[in-house]
Design an enzyme around this catalytic site. Structure first.
Site, mmCIF file in Angstrom:
data_model
loop_
_atom_site.group_PDB
_atom_site.id
_atom_site.type_symbol
_atom_site.label_atom_id
_atom_site.label_comp_id
_atom_site.label_asym_id
_atom_site.label_seq_id
_atom_site.Cartn_x
_atom_site.Cartn_y
_atom_site.Cartn_z
ATOM 1 N N GLY A 89 0.834 -1.199 0.000
ATOM 2 C CA GLY A 89 0.000 0.000 0.000
ATOM 3 C C GLY A 89 0.865 1.243 0.000
ATOM 4 O O GLY A 89 1.944 1.248 -0.583
ATOM 5 N N LEU A 90 0.388 2.271 0.651
ATOM 6 C CA LEU A 90 1.081 3.554 0.709
ATOM 7 C C LEU A 90 1.413 4.082 -0.676
ATOM 8 O O LEU A 90 2.485 4.602 -0.918
ATOM 9 C CB LEU A 90 2.375 3.448 1.535
ATOM 10 C CG LEU A 90 2.230 3.253 3.036
ATOM 11 C CD1 LEU A 90 3.593 3.300 3.690
ATOM 12 C CD2 LEU A 90 1.343 4.303 3.638
ATOM 13 N N CYS A 91 0.488 3.898 -1.605
ATOM 14 C CA CYS A 91 0.753 4.443 -2.926
ATOM 15 C C CYS A 91 -0.503 5.127 -3.459
ATOM 16 O O CYS A 91 -0.831 5.026 -4.623
ATOM 17 C CB CYS A 91 1.265 3.378 -3.884
ATOM 18 S SG CYS A 91 0.335 1.866 -3.853
ATOM 19 N N GLY A 92 -1.200 5.821 -2.594
ATOM 20 C CA GLY A 92 -2.329 6.618 -3.032
ATOM 21 C C GLY A 92 -3.441 5.766 -3.615
ATOM 22 O O GLY A 92 -3.708 4.676 -3.147
ATOM 23 N N PHE A 94 -3.488 4.255 -6.366
ATOM 24 C CA PHE A 94 -2.972 3.403 -7.440
ATOM 25 C C PHE A 94 -3.783 2.129 -7.620
ATOM 26 O O PHE A 94 -4.311 1.847 -8.699
ATOM 27 C CB PHE A 94 -1.502 3.077 -7.140
ATOM 28 C CG PHE A 94 -0.909 2.028 -8.023
ATOM 29 C CD1 PHE A 94 -0.605 2.313 -9.339
ATOM 30 C CD2 PHE A 94 -0.653 0.765 -7.536
ATOM 31 C CE1 PHE A 94 -0.060 1.351 -10.152
ATOM 32 C CE2 PHE A 94 -0.106 -0.204 -8.349
ATOM 33 C CZ PHE A 94 0.192 0.085 -9.656
#
Lengths: 290, 85
Positions: A89-92, A94
């Site tokens: 995760g931690l990719c908006g 996406f």
């Protein structure tokens, strides 16, 4: 009004969050450069192979005997949606953008009375699709065991898809992934992969080309490879997009955390000053009373 | 008198250069490609591609696994699945 101690605690927790997002942003920036160059390095192969497929396909009349990967099963009943997501995760937005595109397509296909199945690559997005289409997931590929998806993984995925196709599990396959435009822009993209869409750029057959072995045989060997290359390309684009999205999202998060910290600090200083003022007033009032 | 030779794998463009002759391990037998070869497309077996930089030079051998070789008027392109070793 929050006490001074509480405020201090919140400031510290936001600060440590900011440290995490900042670190993740820098990691993403470094990885992005690598992923981008990998995606670029894979382009010559893909474009050459596409050229060969195009020139071969334009020579062959699609008939009963031609490879099923090119001609299709003759039906259009079951659609397989291959959804490529990331593991982390931690990719908006996406992953949710890719899943959203797949869901829209699935709904559209179901409205046409087609059967929809899913094949999922990557860990993210599984839960969402499982909730919405509980019995439609016929397979998946786990990429958590490898650091970055490479040609070997594309090979395994393509082999599994071809096996499912040969077993008659689906008639048409669409691939969903995110195309990398820039660090700020990633486009969720849909691409038909099976049957192999007839390439548009029919190369003018100006010279007589000799084939060894026969055209049909070459095509039969070439199509699975073409499929593999397309999946490989999608995986690379996805990797680059993920890092790009992550970088942008983490940049925003870092900035937001900074804003929050300065807001909290002001609040902290004010309450501290208020407490001091109150104390002073109390002392003065006490002294006057004497 | 030079043949434009390109060796491409999915990972990257390995070679792109002018050479004298290349011997390719076709699936139905090895074949050598010089400049001006007739257009030709063949699958290739696992084996070594021998690159002759000039007429008398010792060949440089590149081990590859599976793929295609395409000869066009522009030159020879070898699409290999991967490099071995």
């Amino acid at each position: 009004m929050a006490s001074l101690k509480e405020l201090k605690g919140r400031i510290n927790s936001v600060k440590s969050t900011q440290k995490i997002t900042k670190a993740k942003q820098m990691v993403a920036a470094a990885k992005l450069r690598k992923a981008q160059s990998a995606a670029e390095a894979a382009r010559p192969y893909a474009s050459r192979l596409a050229g060969v497929v195009a020139s071969l396909a334009s020579r062959i009349v699609v008939s009963e005997s031609s490879p099923k990967l090119l001609a299709g099963t003759g039906k259009d009943a079951v659609h397989l949606l291959v959804v490529a997501n990331s593991d982390r995760g931690l990719c908006g937005a996406f992953n949710s953008n890719i899943v959203k595109a797949a869901r829209l397509k699935a709904k559209a296909l179901e409205a046409e009375g087609k059967k929809v199945q899913f094949y999922l690559i990557g860990r993210k997005g599984r839960a969402v699709i499982r909730r919405e289409f509980p019995n439609a997931i016929i397979g998946g590929f786990d990429t958590t065991t490898v650091r970055e998806a490479g040609y070997g993984e594309a090979d395994a995925i393509a082999a599994e898809l071809v096996a499912l196709y040969d077993a008659g599990k689906f008639d048409v396959a669409h691939l969903f992934f995110s195309r990398f435009r820039s660090a700020l822009l990633q486009e969720p993209t849909e691409q038909q992969i099976i049957p192999v869409p007839a390439p548009k750029s029919a190369v003018a057959a100006d010279s007589v080309v000799e084939y060894e072995p026969e055209e049909e045989e070459i095509l039969a060997a070439l199509l699975p490879r073409y499929l593999k290359t397309q999946i490989f390309g999608a995986l690379l684009e996805n990797a680059a997009s993920e890092q790009g999205a992550s970088m942008t999202a983490m940049d925003n998060a870092t900035r937001n955390a900074g804003d929050l910290i300065s807001k909290l600090t002001i609040q902290y200083n004010r309450s501290r000053q208020a407490a001091i003022t109150t104390e002073l007033i109390e002392i003065i009032a006490g002294a006057e009373a004497l | 008198m030079a043949l434009h030779f390109e060796l491409v794998t999915p990972a990257k463009l390995v070679r792109s250069e002018e050479v004298h002759m290349v011997v390719v391990p076709g699936s139905e037998g090895e074949f050598g490609v010089l400049e001006g070869h007739a257009p030709f497309l063949s699958t290739i077996a696992d084996g070594t591609v021998k690159v002759y930089k000039s007429e008398n030079a010792a060949p440089e051998e590149i081990a590859i696994a599976g793929g295609f070789a395409e000869v066009t008027p522009k030159g020879l392109t070898v699409l290999a699945e991967k490099l071995v070793g």
